[in-house]
Design a protein around this motif. Structure first.
Motif, PDB file in Angstrom:
ATOM      1  N   ALA A  17       0.829  -1.206   0.000  1.00  0.00           N
ATOM      2  CA  ALA A  17       0.000   0.000   0.000  1.00  0.00           C
ATOM      3  C   ALA A  17       0.864   1.256   0.000  1.00  0.00           C
ATOM      4  O   ALA A  17       0.571   2.228  -0.718  1.00  0.00           O
ATOM      5  N   GLY A  18       1.947   1.237   0.793  1.00  0.00           N
ATOM      6  CA  GLY A  18       2.848   2.391   0.822  1.00  0.00           C
ATOM      7  C   GLY A  18       3.495   2.645  -0.525  1.00  0.00           C
ATOM      8  O   GLY A  18       3.625   3.808  -0.961  1.00  0.00           O
ATOM      9  N   MET A  19       3.890   1.575  -1.210  1.00  0.00           N
ATOM     10  CA  MET A  19       4.496   1.726  -2.540  1.00  0.00           C
ATOM     11  C   MET A  19       3.495   2.324  -3.534  1.00  0.00           C
ATOM     12  O   MET A  19       3.834   3.219  -4.324  1.00  0.00           O
ATOM     13  N   LEU A  45       1.557   6.656  -7.020  1.00  0.00           N
ATOM     14  CA  LEU A  45       0.424   7.420  -7.531  1.00  0.00           C
ATOM     15  C   LEU A  45       0.550   8.912  -7.224  1.00  0.00           C
ATOM     16  O   LEU A  45       0.220   9.759  -8.070  1.00  0.00           O
ATOM     17  N   GLN A  46       1.018   9.233  -6.012  1.00  0.00           N
ATOM     18  CA  GLN A  46       1.087  10.645  -5.630  1.00  0.00           C
ATOM     19  C   GLN A  46       2.316  11.352  -6.178  1.00  0.00           C
ATOM     20  O   GLN A  46       2.228  12.493  -6.649  1.00  0.00           O
ATOM     21  N   ASN A  47       3.484  10.697  -6.108  1.00  0.00           N
ATOM     22  CA  ASN A  47       4.733  11.375  -6.449  1.00  0.00           C
ATOM     23  C   ASN A  47       5.181  11.174  -7.891  1.00  0.00           C
ATOM     24  O   ASN A  47       5.879  12.030  -8.449  1.00  0.00           O
ATOM     25  N   ILE A  48       4.822  10.048  -8.487  1.00  0.00           N
ATOM     26  CA  ILE A  48       5.237   9.793  -9.865  1.00  0.00           C
ATOM     27  C   ILE A  48       4.101  10.091 -10.846  1.00  0.00           C
ATOM     28  O   ILE A  48       4.295  10.781 -11.854  1.00  0.00           O
ATOM     29  N   CYS A  49       2.921   9.580 -10.521  1.00  0.00           N
ATOM     30  CA  CYS A  49       1.775   9.807 -11.408  1.00  0.00           C
ATOM     31  C   CYS A  49       1.056  11.119 -11.117  1.00  0.00           C
ATOM     32  O   CYS A  49       0.122  11.494 -11.858  1.00  0.00           O
ATOM     33  N   LYS A  50       1.434  11.800 -10.024  1.00  0.00           N
ATOM     34  CA  LYS A  50       0.882  13.114  -9.674  1.00  0.00           C
ATOM     35  C   LYS A  50      -0.640  13.092  -9.529  1.00  0.00           C
ATOM     36  O   LYS A  50      -1.347  13.994  -9.987  1.00  0.00           O
ATOM     37  N   GLN A  51      -1.143  12.065  -8.894  1.00  0.00           N
ATOM     38  CA  GLN A  51      -2.566  11.965  -8.648  1.00  0.00           C
ATOM     39  C   GLN A  51      -2.917  12.606  -7.302  1.00  0.00           C
ATOM     40  O   GLN A  51      -2.077  12.737  -6.418  1.00  0.00           O
ATOM     41  N   SER A  52      -4.185  13.002  -7.167  1.00  0.00           N
ATOM     42  CA  SER A  52      -4.632  13.614  -5.918  1.00  0.00           C
ATOM     43  C   SER A  52      -4.675  12.578  -4.802  1.00  0.00           C
ATOM     44  O   SER A  52      -4.603  11.364  -5.050  1.00  0.00           O
ATOM     45  N   ILE A  53      -4.817  13.065  -3.563  1.00  0.00           N
ATOM     46  CA  ILE A  53      -4.866  12.164  -2.409  1.00  0.00           C
ATOM     47  C   ILE A  53      -6.059  11.221  -2.516  1.00  0.00           C
ATOM     48  O   ILE A  53      -5.950  10.020  -2.237  1.00  0.00           O
ATOM     49  N   ARG A  54      -7.207  11.735  -2.931  1.00  0.00           N
ATOM     50  CA  ARG A  54      -8.415  10.908  -3.011  1.00  0.00           C
ATOM     51  C   ARG A  54      -8.263   9.828  -4.083  1.00  0.00           C
ATOM     52  O   ARG A  54      -8.596   8.657  -3.858  1.00  0.00           O
ATOM     53  N   ALA A  78      -5.894   7.191  -2.933  1.00  0.00           N
ATOM     54  CA  ALA A  78      -6.511   6.305  -1.942  1.00  0.00           C
ATOM     55  C   ALA A  78      -7.387   5.261  -2.619  1.00  0.00           C
ATOM     56  O   ALA A  78      -7.337   4.066  -2.274  1.00  0.00           O
ATOM     57  N   ILE A  79      -8.183   5.675  -3.602  1.00  0.00           N
ATOM     58  CA  ILE A  79      -9.045   4.724  -4.321  1.00  0.00           C
ATOM     59  C   ILE A  79      -8.191   3.706  -5.081  1.00  0.00           C
ATOM     60  O   ILE A  79      -8.475   2.500  -5.093  1.00  0.00           O
ATOM     61  N   GLY A  80      -7.135   4.177  -5.721  1.00  0.00           N
ATOM     62  CA  GLY A  80      -6.237   3.268  -6.435  1.00  0.00           C
ATOM     63  C   GLY A  80      -5.562   2.283  -5.503  1.00  0.00           C
ATOM     64  O   GLY A  80      -5.381   1.107  -5.850  1.00  0.00           O
TER      65      GLY A  80
END
Length: 754
Positions: A239-241, A246-255, A258-260
């Motif tokens: 989950a941490g990976m 998603l957040q730092n490489i794919c630049k997705q939002s927190i929400r 979380a869903i991903g």
């Protein structure tokens, strides 16, 4: 909910009573005193737990037919594994038909042992004919096949006489995940050496079949068995990976991240199997991620409770699963440790904080580990200091090695190099730590009540500054623990003779209140090789469950090669001071072990005896067959050894002192022994018959009729399981493994007059 499950399935009257007291306290405090009437709705969880537990243990179609039946079945293959003996173990979802009564049972989950070791493909249609058997129920010592297999959803085990492929291929989501799992296992087998591949497969796919006994023992003794399964640690790392990518490489939002994360964790869980620890982690991760979606913080205790409810709703038998208990208790330890320990500010403070958290996780898991495995690892904190920081890198590289190998094998080999190095480091560190003195301590299996009191004491000590009036509770719990652990040696002074259920063989273990151990006949069956015989499967687990790491004396009436295999298993794994025999050792293997370990061999003669205040007196009445009479506190037990009918009559004519309270019936109750004159001379109130399933028609009906005519109460290991005689200074008590059936069922039988 746990109170409801245990009220239906619990075997301890005391713990069942505690559950009832807890419910009454809950009602009196929250409903009556605090006047929170809405909390009455929570009591429905008690009813829910009871009803679901009752449904989980309803008899299968094989149990309803006496535990054995001839069947034909047609279905499809959902899983392929290996047994410890190297045979193919198939999981088949099939429609079953009783060949005799022509009754059809649809959609049954079968565990099929195929000795032909043919090649199979997941999803393949299978038709078979053979014998279906019920699972063997545990005796409270070692592996409980019934509990484990029923918790996994199996209905029976099948030994096919004929098995063939129908040519039809089935396809559904479960089969697709199983095929992907098998493909990953195949890749790992190609890019890693066997030993490291076994650990990688267990960690990534959930398949532990290839883990060797040496590797299993090493990781167990080092307190890092969570590496050998899909644990909450691995799910949390995954989950941490995913969140980081998603957040730092794919630049997705927190929400969105979380869903991903929830989606990836659920897919990995479906891919790798349905272990309780992984399911617990998925639920807790999902709750935490959902909190991010709706901008709410999750609470650890509520997340754990929700995960437990989900698991127990799916399978109430998980409550007795070691993985379920250790997973939740370790997380509870981490939660308590994070509350109690001060927050670090320096790098060395963070290192100490990590060690403290690891210590709390190990501490809270120790009582449950001791209950299930009879040993505790004292070096788990230090081994986890090395294992935990590298776990994320190990899991990540294993995933990259598997996915890379599926696409381009050299790419998989590249990442497999890091996996190999980390696992070698793990093995080196664990190997060094387990060599330290007292790294793996035989603790024995504490009673359930003592374990509950121990956990209550641990919680009270951790939260004492926040609660008032806990000092008295701490003193009370400490007193109860000391009373339970030291009471026998100081007050009761009870000795125990356990007649173990070893099938068509004899094995009795005599233990004293000051920790002396004597084994009378090592049991064992001639057709099972060393390492898989009675000594390994029954005798050693029993000694471990009592916390014994040595044996003072081993009495062997027969030292031939075939009859002493179980004794060899005992001698190779535990220190034994003396072997008592009627003649010099016959088995070359026994001679080799005795010489190698410098074990004394004593030839018994008529009238020889062992005597001590704590032990009592053990006298050799007849050396040729090693007939022994044990006395303690006015109680007596006669061990008949290998004695037959004419030899019994010789003892009667010689006027030997045979009168005993308890008789171990000779020759497993065969009609060639237990002569009437001998039984009259012994005049036992109670008899125990060590026998297996009806292979040699033992015990004979004639023997049972003699005992019934003499009004001698008899117990049989084939129906009663292990039989325990607790000898007191002024009497004796009897308990059998049959009493391990649920309290609810015992009450039901009593009400029905059974």
């Amino acid at each position: 909910m746990i109170c409801g499950i245990y009220s239906r399935l619990g075997i301890s009257k005391t713990v069942c009573l505690i559950c009832c007291i807890f419910i009454l306290w809950y009602i009196s405090y929250f409903v009556i005193q605090c006047k929170q009437k809405w909390t009455l709705w929570l009591l429905l969880c008690v009813v829910l737990g009871f009803v679901m537990a009752d449904a989980a243990v309803q008899p299968t179609f094989v149990e309803k037919n006496g535990g054995r039946m001839r069947i034909t079945a047609e279905g499809y293959l959902t899983e392929i594994r290996k047994t410890s003996g190297g045979f193919t173990k198939l999981t088949i979802q099939a429609d079953v038909e009783d060949r005799e009564q022509k009754i059809r049972y649809p959609n049954q989950k079968l565990s099929v042992i195929d000795s032909t070791n043919a090649d199979y493909t997941i999803g393949e249609g299978i038709r078979l004919r053979g014998e279906a058997l019920d699972f063997e129920r545990g005796t409270g010592i070692g592996y409980d096949e019934w509990l484990y297999m029923r918790a996994e959803g199996f209905d029976c085990k099948v030994f096919p006489k004929q098995i063939e492929k129908t040519g039809e291929m089935h396809d559904n989501a479960k089969i697709r995940f199983a095929k992907a799992n098998a493909a990953v296992q195949n890749v790992l087998e190609q890019i890693l050496p066997p030993e490291e591949c076994a650990v990688a497969k267990a960690m990534l796919t959930g398949n532990r079949d290839d883990i060797g006994q040496i590797t299993q023992s090493l990781y167990t003794r080092a307190g890092v068995t969570h590496i050998l399964c899909i644990s909450g640690l691995h799910m949390s790392m995954l989950a941490g990976m995913v969140v980081y990518i998603l957040q730092n490489i794919c630049k997705q939002s927190i929400r969105r991240s979380a869903i991903g994360t929830i989606g990836i964790c659920v897919l990995f869980f479906l891919f790798s199997g349905f272990s309780p620890s992984a399911m617990r982690a998925v639920v807790m991760i999902s709750v935490a991620a959902l909190g991010r979606v709706i901008y709410r913080h999750h609470d650890w205790l509520n997340s754990m409770a929700l995960a437990a409810i989900v698991l127990l709703c799916i399978q109430p038998l998980y409550l007795y699963h070691a993985g379920f208990q250790l997973s939740f208790l370790s997380v509870l330890g981490i939660y308590i440790g994070s509350m109690v320990l001060p927050k670090p500010k320096t790098w060395y403070g963070k290192l100490g904080h990590m060690a403290g958290i690891s210590a709390f996780a190990s501490l809270f898991g120790m009582p449950a580990a001791a209950y299930h495995f009879s040993y505790i690892s004292t070096v788990g904190v230090w081994s986890n200091m090395i294992v935990l920081p590298l776990s994320g890198l190990l899991l990540g590289c294993t995933i990259l090695a598997a996915t890379g190998g599926l696409l381009f094998q050299p790419l998989g080999v590249f990442f497999a190099g890091t996996v190999y190095v980390i696992l070698k480091l793990y093995a080196f560190v664990c190997g060094w730590l387990v060599e330290l003195p007292y790294s793996y301590v035989p603790f024995g299996r504490l009673p359930l009540l003592m374990i509950l009191v121990l956990y209550a004491l641990m919680l009270l000590l951790c939260i004492q500054p926040k609660w008032k009036g806990t000092r008295g509770a701490v003193i009370f719990c400490t007193a109860v623990l000391l009373y339970g652990m030291l009471g026998n040696g100081m007050l009761w002074k009870k000795n125990t003779v356990a007649f173990l259920d070893t099938g068509q063989s004899n094995c009795a273990v005599l233990t004293t209140y000051d920790n002396h151990v004597f084994v009378v006949d090592g049991g064992g069956v001639p057709w099972q090789e060393e390492g898989k015989n009675i000594g390994q499967t029954t005798l050693l687990p029993y000694l471990a469950s009592r916390g014994y790491a040595h044996v003072d004396g081993l009495f062997l009436p027969d030292t031939s090669e075939k009859e002493s295999i179980a004794a060899c298993e005992l001698l190779t794994q535990l220190p034994v001071e003396v072997i008592y025999t009627p003649a010099p050792l016959e088995s070359k293997r026994l001679q080799e072990i005795a010489a190698q370990k410098n074990i004394s061999v004593k030839i018994m003669e008529e009238g020889d005896f062992l005597k001590a205040e704590c032990f009592g007196t053990l006298t050799c009445i007849q050396p040729d067959t090693l007939t022994l009479r044990y006395e303690y506190g006015g109680n007596s037990i006669l061990f008949c050894g290998k004695r037959k009918g004419m030899q019994e009559l010789e003892l009667v004519h010689q006027g030997a002192a045979l009168r005993s309270d308890v008789l171990q019936v000779a020759e497993h109750g065969a009609d060639t022994a237990s002569m009437q004159k001998f039984l009259d001379a012994v005049a036992a109130d109670t008899a125990v018959i060590s026998c297996g399933k009806q292979i040699y028609e033992r015990p004979a009906e004639s023997t049972l009729k003699k005992l019934e005519q003499m009004k001698t109460t008899y117990f049989r290991t084939d129906t009663d399981g292990n039989i325990f005689y607790t000898l007191l200074p002024n009497g004796y008590e009897i308990q059998t493994s049959k009493e391990r059936i649920p309290v609810y069922e015992r009450i039901e039988e009593a009400m029905e007059g059974k």
